[in-house]
Design an enzyme around this catalytic site. Structure first.
Site, short mmCIF file in Angstrom:
data_model
loop_
_atom_site.label_atom_id
_atom_site.label_comp_id
_atom_site.label_asym_id
_atom_site.label_seq_id
_atom_site.Cartn_x
_atom_site.Cartn_y
_atom_site.Cartn_z
NE ARG A 46 -2.45 0.59 3.62
CZ ARG A 46 -1.72 1.09 4.61
NH1 ARG A 46 -1.20 2.32 4.52
NH2 ARG A 46 -1.48 0.38 5.70
CE1 TYR A 98 -16.91 12.60 -15.35
CE2 TYR A 98 -15.47 12.63 -13.44
CZ TYR A 98 -16.36 11.96 -14.26
OH TYR A 98 -16.68 10.66 -13.99
CG ASP A 170 -8.94 16.93 -14.85
OD1 ASP A 170 -8.23 16.28 -15.64
OD2 ASP A 170 -10.04 16.51 -14.45
CE LYS A 195 -12.09 8.93 -18.47
NZ LYS A 195 -11.91 8.85 -17.01
#
Length: 379
Positions: A46, A98, A170, A195
């Site tokens: 982690r 978004y 972003d 993406k």
């Protein structure tokens, strides 16, 4: 080192034990220590994983950032950034961002005393009026999703600095190949790696990059403490995908340009939103801060109804009706009912997001097949 070379080599070395040229998938949850504290930098997956470390270094290099952190999704990356702020802080953002980001802002973090202001960031005077001594962050999307609005990153950074606020961009729609916000003064760059960076519609992941060691330390603390980390298999897939990012993006851009011009000339299309048009708002800014204009575009029909948009979308055969974007295959979506359904209709319409608006993520197929598909669907 040029971009294409960095995409293939940055952050990666042959495996020291075998000479493998591809970074191995370190599919392990823990790392053996010779004695307490002797863990060669890795102790628990982690916190760190060698496959993830290589990917973080690679994306950071592409963005021109000194540090990078990967997360299990783009929203996980957004969540980590928002955790840097406290009740009473204010965040200014674009009014056509978004839908998932808007939902996180208004439905989750607003409950904890963080105030959000939404303005048209093409209007720099509106941004200046929105910031104040309580503003701690200006959140930028450019191009925006789905209206393809272009925001002047350098100008926004200057406005944010005037009130001692940070700027995050972003950069999902542009990818590091087309735009580098850190070089334009932004404090933080984030991506939905899902993406363009991954590019093959087989991974969900996010990224946060910065050149500020204090911010990176804080983001790293959130990454480890909250635990929204990607697995090594996903990191391997993204490392593989990145090797062709520059090649893919050139084809996305070329296809997007041809389709944008085709749609603009169609007698059933009312508006096409694509930054490459000379009359697109802030086109000159796009020319200044982007290498090319991207493979994302939106268009509205003259029959401005949801039914008309649905009929078109249901007829597509090469374009797939699906959420997401940036993969090698072409996708079409209806933002009002899909990606931006969480935004109230009145607010959507104010930003130009009408009921007939269709968003296209133009893939890298043969453009003639894509054009034929649109022709048959529009009729």
């Amino acid at each position: 080192m040029k971009f294409g070379t960095k995409a293939i080599h940055a952050g990666q070395e042959p495996d020291p034990s075998t000479g493998a040229i591809m970074t191995p998938i370190y599919q392990t949850s823990t790392f053996v220590q010779a004695s307490p504290g002797d863990h060669k930098g890795y102790e628990y997956a982690r916190t760190q994983n060698p496959t993830r470390t290589a990917l973080e270094a690679n994306i950071a290099a592409l963005e021109g950032a000194k540090f990078g952190r990967c997360f299990s999704s783009g929203m996980g990356a957004t969540d980590a950034i928002l955790k840097l702020f406290e009740p009473g802080d204010e965040i200014v953002s674009t009014n056509d961002l978004y839908g998932g980001t808007y939902r996180m802002f208004t439905k989750i973090y607003a409950k904890y005393g963080i105030k959000f202001r939404f303005v048209d960031m093409k209007d720099l005077d509106a941004v200046k009026s929105a910031v104040n001594e309580n503003t701690k962050l200006v959140w930028v999307e450019t191009p925006t999703n789905p209206m393809m609005s272009i925001v002047d990153i350098e100008a926004i950074v200057d406005i944010a600095k005037s009130v001692n606020a940070k700027t995050v961009v972003d950069n999902t729609f542009a990818s590091p190949y087309l735009q580098n916000p850190i070089a334009l003064g932004a404090d933080i760059v984030m991506h939905s790696v899902t993406k363009y960076i991954s590019g093959h519609s087989d991974v969900v992941m996010g990224f946060v990059g910065t050149s500020d060691p204090t911010i990176d330390e804080q983001i790293g603390f959130m990454q480890n403490s909250a635990g929204a980390v990607p697995g090594p298999q996903d990191c391997f897939l993204v490392l593989r995908g990145i090797k062709t990012l520059h090649v893919r993006m050139d084809r996305h851009c070329d296809n997007g340009e041809k389709i944008a011009h085709y749609l603009r000339d169609h007698d059933k299309v009312k508006n096409v939103f694509w930054p490459g048009f000379s009359d697109h708002p802030n086109h000159d800014v796009a020319k200044k801060q982007m290498k090319k204009f991207g493979g994302m575009l939106s268009f509205a029909l003259k029959d401005d109804s949801q039914d008309a948009a649905f009929r078109l979308l249901e007829k597509l055969r090469v374009f797939s009706l699906a959420e997401s974007l940036g993969g090698v295959e072409s996708l079409a979506g209806h933002p009002a009912s899909m990606t931006h359904a969480s935004i109230p209709r009145e607010q959507r319409l104010e930003a130009g997001l009408t009921d007939s608006l269709i968003r296209l993520s133009v893939g890298i197929e043969d453009v003639d097949d894509l054009l034929r598909d649109l022709e048959e669907a529009i009729g």
